[in-house]
Design a protein around this motif. Structure first.
Motif, PDB file in Angstrom:
ATOM      1  N   ASN A 399     216.612  39.281 175.525  1.00 46.60           N
ATOM      2  CA  ASN A 399     217.695  38.623 175.214  1.00 46.60           C
ATOM      3  C   ASN A 399     216.369  38.810 174.568  1.00 46.60           C
ATOM      4  O   ASN A 399     216.770  38.583 173.048  1.00 46.60           O
ATOM      5  CB  ASN A 399     218.580  37.996 175.790  1.00 46.60           C
ATOM      6  CG  ASN A 399     220.110  39.287 176.272  1.00 46.60           C
ATOM      7  OD1 ASN A 399     220.670  40.034 176.152  1.00 46.60           O
ATOM      8  ND2 ASN A 399     221.110  38.267 176.442  1.00 46.60           N
ATOM      9  N   LYS A 400     215.915  37.451 175.091  1.00 48.37           N
ATOM     10  CA  LYS A 400     214.714  36.634 174.509  1.00 48.37           C
ATOM     11  C   LYS A 400     213.966  37.526 173.673  1.00 48.37           C
ATOM     12  O   LYS A 400     213.800  37.341 172.609  1.00 48.37           O
ATOM     13  CB  LYS A 400     214.249  35.790 174.812  1.00 48.37           C
ATOM     14  CG  LYS A 400     212.621  34.540 174.449  1.00 48.37           C
ATOM     15  CD  LYS A 400     213.250  33.697 175.898  1.00 48.37           C
ATOM     16  CE  LYS A 400     212.083  33.563 175.324  1.00 48.37           C
ATOM     17  NZ  LYS A 400     210.796  33.049 176.108  1.00 48.37           N
ATOM     18  N   LEU A 401     213.398  38.590 174.630  1.00 42.33           N
ATOM     19  CA  LEU A 401     212.549  39.550 173.688  1.00 42.33           C
ATOM     20  C   LEU A 401     212.941  40.391 173.014  1.00 42.33           C
ATOM     21  O   LEU A 401     212.093  40.695 172.116  1.00 42.33           O
ATOM     22  CB  LEU A 401     211.815  40.243 174.848  1.00 42.33           C
ATOM     23  CG  LEU A 401     211.156  39.723 176.289  1.00 42.33           C
ATOM     24  CD1 LEU A 401     210.922  40.590 177.528  1.00 42.33           C
ATOM     25  CD2 LEU A 401     209.657  39.514 175.645  1.00 42.33           C
ATOM     26  N   SER A 402     214.373  40.537 172.490  1.00 43.07           N
ATOM     27  CA  SER A 402     215.279  41.329 171.910  1.00 43.07           C
ATOM     28  C   SER A 402     214.940  40.184 170.889  1.00 43.07           C
ATOM     29  O   SER A 402     214.589  41.473 169.118  1.00 43.07           O
ATOM     30  CB  SER A 402     216.102  42.164 171.973  1.00 43.07           C
ATOM     31  OG  SER A 402     216.040  42.679 172.685  1.00 43.07           O
ATOM     32  N   PHE A 403     215.427  39.919 170.938  1.00 43.02           N
ATOM     33  CA  PHE A 403     215.277  38.513 169.837  1.00 43.02           C
ATOM     34  C   PHE A 403     214.001  38.203 168.722  1.00 43.02           C
ATOM     35  O   PHE A 403     214.059  38.889 167.767  1.00 43.02           O
ATOM     36  CB  PHE A 403     215.809  36.925 170.252  1.00 43.02           C
ATOM     37  CG  PHE A 403     216.401  36.295 169.246  1.00 43.02           C
ATOM     38  CD1 PHE A 403     217.855  36.596 168.469  1.00 43.02           C
ATOM     39  CD2 PHE A 403     215.664  35.550 168.237  1.00 43.02           C
ATOM     40  CE1 PHE A 403     217.664  35.919 167.128  1.00 43.02           C
ATOM     41  CE2 PHE A 403     215.657  34.515 167.683  1.00 43.02           C
ATOM     42  CZ  PHE A 403     217.183  34.155 167.076  1.00 43.02           C
ATOM     43  N   GLU A 404     212.967  38.153 170.107  1.00 38.82           N
ATOM     44  CA  GLU A 404     211.533  38.019 169.182  1.00 38.82           C
ATOM     45  C   GLU A 404     211.135  39.398 168.318  1.00 38.82           C
ATOM     46  O   GLU A 404     210.479  39.167 167.163  1.00 38.82           O
ATOM     47  CB  GLU A 404     210.326  38.045 170.353  1.00 38.82           C
ATOM     48  CG  GLU A 404     210.493  36.491 171.035  1.00 38.82           C
ATOM     49  CD  GLU A 404     209.547  36.362 171.929  1.00 38.82           C
ATOM     50  OE1 GLU A 404     210.220  35.305 173.048  1.00 38.82           O
ATOM     51  OE2 GLU A 404     209.395  37.208 172.640  1.00 38.82           O
ATOM     52  N   SER A 405     211.662  40.707 168.778  1.00 40.96           N
ATOM     53  CA  SER A 405     211.385  41.363 168.534  1.00 40.96           C
ATOM     54  C   SER A 405     211.612  41.847 167.046  1.00 40.96           C
ATOM     55  O   SER A 405     210.720  42.303 166.035  1.00 40.96           O
ATOM     56  CB  SER A 405     211.290  43.081 169.175  1.00 40.96           C
ATOM     57  OG  SER A 405     211.427  43.998 168.607  1.00 40.96           O
ATOM     58  N   ASN A 406     212.836  41.467 166.993  1.00 40.12           N
ATOM     59  CA  ASN A 406     213.537  41.473 165.626  1.00 40.12           C
ATOM     60  C   ASN A 406     213.473  40.773 165.019  1.00 40.12           C
ATOM     61  O   ASN A 406     213.356  40.666 163.387  1.00 40.12           O
ATOM     62  CB  ASN A 406     215.274  41.182 165.991  1.00 40.12           C
ATOM     63  CG  ASN A 406     216.116  42.097 167.181  1.00 40.12           C
ATOM     64  OD1 ASN A 406     214.723  43.415 166.954  1.00 40.12           O
ATOM     65  ND2 ASN A 406     217.034  42.049 167.380  1.00 40.12           N
ATOM     66  N   THR A 407     212.724  39.185 164.591  1.00 40.22           N
ATOM     67  CA  THR A 407     212.125  37.907 164.498  1.00 40.22           C
ATOM     68  C   THR A 407     211.339  39.180 163.181  1.00 40.22           C
ATOM     69  O   THR A 407     210.592  38.303 162.338  1.00 40.22           O
ATOM     70  CB  THR A 407     211.361  37.310 165.136  1.00 40.22           C
ATOM     71  OG1 THR A 407     212.343  36.711 166.232  1.00 40.22           O
ATOM     72  CG2 THR A 407     211.372  36.143 164.613  1.00 40.22           C
ATOM     73  N   LYS A 408     210.148  39.700 164.449  1.00 38.91           N
ATOM     74  CA  LYS A 408     208.821  40.274 163.433  1.00 38.91           C
ATOM     75  C   LYS A 408     209.425  41.453 162.710  1.00 38.91           C
ATOM     76  O   LYS A 408     208.739  41.983 161.853  1.00 38.91           O
ATOM     77  CB  LYS A 408     208.006  41.269 164.193  1.00 38.91           C
ATOM     78  CG  LYS A 408     207.814  39.945 165.683  1.00 38.91           C
ATOM     79  CD  LYS A 408     206.511  40.749 166.834  1.00 38.91           C
ATOM     80  CE  LYS A 408     206.526  40.141 167.923  1.00 38.91           C
ATOM     81  NZ  LYS A 408     206.457  40.745 168.655  1.00 38.91           N
ATOM     82  N   ASP A 409     210.971  41.817 162.460  1.00 40.57           N
ATOM     83  CA  ASP A 409     211.122  43.000 161.776  1.00 40.57           C
ATOM     84  C   ASP A 409     211.423  42.364 160.207  1.00 40.57           C
ATOM     85  O   ASP A 409     211.795  43.022 159.282  1.00 40.57           O
ATOM     86  CB  ASP A 409     212.583  43.686 161.496  1.00 40.57           C
ATOM     87  CG  ASP A 409     211.593  45.110 163.249  1.00 40.57           C
ATOM     88  OD1 ASP A 409     210.821  45.446 162.813  1.00 40.57           O
ATOM     89  OD2 ASP A 409     212.729  44.805 164.249  1.00 40.57           O
ATOM     90  N   ILE A 410     212.014  40.938 159.671  1.00 41.69           N
ATOM     91  CA  ILE A 410     212.275  40.220 159.066  1.00 41.69           C
ATOM     92  C   ILE A 410     211.114  41.115 157.463  1.00 41.69           C
ATOM     93  O   ILE A 410     210.308  40.341 157.443  1.00 41.69           O
ATOM     94  CB  ILE A 410     212.092  38.861 159.039  1.00 41.69           C
ATOM     95  CG1 ILE A 410     212.902  38.882 159.433  1.00 41.69           C
ATOM     96  CG2 ILE A 410     212.116  38.066 157.272  1.00 41.69           C
ATOM     97  CD1 ILE A 410     214.886  38.930 159.024  1.00 41.69           C
ATOM     98  N   GLY A 411     211.511  41.017 156.742  1.00 42.66           N
ATOM     99  CA  GLY A 411     210.429  41.903 155.238  1.00 42.66           C
ATOM    100  C   GLY A 411     209.903  42.921 155.949  1.00 42.66           C
ATOM    101  O   GLY A 411     209.844  43.222 154.029  1.00 42.66           O
ATOM    102  N   LYS A 412     211.095  43.698 156.895  1.00 43.83           N
ATOM    103  CA  LYS A 412     209.896  44.898 156.593  1.00 43.83           C
ATOM    104  C   LYS A 412     211.007  45.715 156.062  1.00 43.83           C
ATOM    105  O   LYS A 412     212.052  45.471 155.872  1.00 43.83           O
ATOM    106  CB  LYS A 412     210.368  45.587 158.122  1.00 43.83           C
ATOM    107  CG  LYS A 412     208.525  45.404 158.729  1.00 43.83           C
ATOM    108  CD  LYS A 412     208.822  45.518 160.117  1.00 43.83           C
ATOM    109  CE  LYS A 412     207.554  44.641 160.952  1.00 43.83           C
ATOM    110  NZ  LYS A 412     207.845  44.864 162.489  1.00 43.83           N
ATOM    111  N   HIS A 413     210.316  47.353 155.518  1.00 44.75           N
ATOM    112  CA  HIS A 413     211.785  48.120 154.961  1.00 44.75           C
ATOM    113  C   HIS A 413     211.288  49.367 156.322  1.00 44.75           C
ATOM    114  O   HIS A 413     210.048  50.050 155.832  1.00 44.75           O
ATOM    115  CB  HIS A 413     210.887  48.693 153.679  1.00 44.75           C
ATOM    116  CG  HIS A 413     210.546  47.690 152.470  1.00 44.75           C
ATOM    117  ND1 HIS A 413     210.174  48.406 151.060  1.00 44.75           N
ATOM    118  CD2 HIS A 413     211.114  46.135 152.512  1.00 44.75           C
ATOM    119  CE1 HIS A 413     210.627  47.530 149.995  1.00 44.75           C
ATOM    120  NE2 HIS A 413     210.567  45.790 151.112  1.00 44.75           N
TER     121      HIS A 413
END
Ligand code: 5AD
Ligand code: SF4
Length: 473
Positions: A399-413
């Protein structure tokens, strides 16, 4: 291969009915109801079964009360999966009393594993059919109708159902499964699949391409190529002497149209080649997502599991994937509490998860399966509380890893293939991006998007399970 499963709960159930024209014109006098459990391959097999039954005069119904035939397409992968089926069977008792002519069939892996003994153990079952014997279903139904219980669990070395056009069940009209091979030769020591689905065999490449082309011409935008071990796909055409491996197949499917997305599952880390990775990189329409089951992070346990790689070798594979496609998402299957697993082995599993930084995982408690190598050779010696605790730690980390991965998607198209209305609100679309992440975004009244369209979405928010965004174009 667990495409349909919740990420932590491993047994699924889904009543199914024709979504196709045949259903609307369902004039058949005899009706079947089919329910699928377990992996995507079973859901795909049910579509083949529906086609076979349809050609033999049986129409589908989504209501079990209306059915003359009830089929459960079953899973044996863990004990819990089989218990779910046995419980479900008891629910048909009343129905059978009310309708004495009603026939109940158990299909798939549990039929293959338990064979004719199922008829003794589950008295209300009339028909037992293994995964390679679906062509004989009409005969078996006749036999059962005349009062004799019917069983066919013969495994085949060459059955691929290549010539059968599956009837799409419960389809969203956007994505479809296409089976490319059957069986598994790997003999992982914990796994019952080689016993229930038999030897590996690849389906005729032309029939696969034709099925994908047909789907595209019907408006489908995504195909998932299915096999227990897709990277060992190997089609040999004995007439013209040509050979096709998985990289060649992928390329041919990708060339059907740039607007047809391709996914595949499952890859065994030992078999996925650089050629496959380069083909994925070459085509934008091949999704940048690989399901790469690790099972354990401990080399000692991997050896007992007969996975044929070490922890370091697996991590080398992950590194190679990221070198060739830095944006590629990776998911894993992980088993907690395999035989002799100690605390340090468990820590190795948590460690490999951190290093591989999985976007998702499908996580399970080890369940001993009769007849497997592990059941014969090793003690299932990790107590259930320890297994549960280790699984909980694995899930928490994921859950933590998925959350961290999704954090990095902010601003991406992100390019999102729209699959339909979001479950929570029909003012929002839901779809997935290339990395297989679920993306929800508000519908734009000015932009006339519909199901099956691609939208470019800017990611603005996220949870551990979902990305949220707004339409750019
Ligand atoms: N116990 C628990 N999990 C299992 N799997 C396969 N066999 C078992 C078992 N006996 C898991 C593996 C596999 C996935 C499909 O199911 O992780 O990759
Ligand atoms: Fe089972 Fe291993 Fe084959 Fe997957 S690769 S189906 S885990 S034996």
């Amino acid at each position: 291969m667990e495409l349909f499963t919740d990420k932590t709960i491993d047994e699924t159930r889904q009543g199914e009915a024709f979504s196709s024209k045949e259903n609307q014109e369902n004039t058949f006098s005899r009706k079947f109801f089919i329910e699928s459990y377990g992996c995507a391959m079973n859901f795909s097999d049910s579509e083949i079964i529906a086609s076979i039954l349809n050609s033999n005069g049986y129409g589908s119904t989504k209501f079990e009360e209306d059915a003359d035939l009830i089929f459960l397409n079953t899973c044996s992968i863990r004990e819990k999966a089989e218990l779910t089926i046995r419980k479900r069977l008891t629910e048909f008792r009343k129905l059978k009393k009310k309708r004495p002519g009603l026939l109940i069939g158990v299909l798939g892996c549990m039929a293959e594993r338990i064979k004719g003994k199922l008829l003794e153990e589950e008295k209300l079952v009339d028909i037992v059919v293994g995964p390679d014997a679906y062509r004989t279903l009409p005969l078996l139904i006749n036999e059962a109708e005349s009062g004799t219980k019917a069983v066919n669990v013969l495994l085949s070395r060459d059955e691929t159902y290549a010539d059968i056009s599956p009837i799409r069940l419960n389809s969203n009209g956007v994505s479809a499964f296409v089976s490319i091979m059957r069986g598994c030769n790997n003999m992982c020591s914990f796994c019952v699949v080689p016993f229930t689905r038999g030897r590996e065999r690849s389906r005729d490449i032309e029939s696969i391409i034709n099925e994908c082309k047909d789907l595209f011409s019907q408006g489908y935008k995504e195909v998932t190529l299915l096999g227990q071990n897709v990277d060992s796909y190997n089609w040999v055409d004995h007439v013209n002497g040509t050979v096709a491996d998985f990289a060649i197949l992928l390329e041919k499917v990708a060339q059907i149209s740039p607007t047809l997305r391709i996914r595949f599952s499952t890859s065994h880390p030992k078999d996925i080649t650089d050629n496959v990775l380069f083909t994925m990189r070459k085509y934008d329409n091949i999704c940048k997502y690989i399901h790469l089951p690790v099972q354990s992070g401990s080399t000692r346990i991997l050896q007992l599991m007969n996975r044929t790689y070490t922890r370091e070798w697996y991590l080398g594979k992950v590194k190679r994937i990221k070198e060739i496609m830095p944006e590629c998402a990776i998911s894993a299957d992980i088993i907690a509490g395999f035989c002799t697993e100690e605390e340090k082995d468990h820590q190795d599993t948590l460690g490999i998860m951190r290093e591989a930084a999985y976007e998702f995982s499908y996580m399970f408690i080890y369940s001993e399966r009769p007849g497997t190598l592990a059941a014969k050779r090793y003690y299932d010696d990790v107590d259930i509380d320890t297994k549960k605790r280790r699984l909980a730690e694995i899930i928490e980390l994921q859950n933590k890893l998925s959350f961290e991965s999704n954090t990095k998607d902010i601003g991406k198209h992100s390019e999102v293939l729209i699959e339909g209305d979001s479950k929570r609100s029909d003012a929002h679309w839901v779809g997935r991006n290339s990395q297989n992440k679920v993306v929800v975004f508000e519908k734009d009244p000015l932009k006339q998007f519909k199901k099956g369209d691609y939208a470019i979405v800017e990611i603005t928010d996220y949870t551990q399970a979902t990305l949220f965004g707004r339409i750019i174009r």
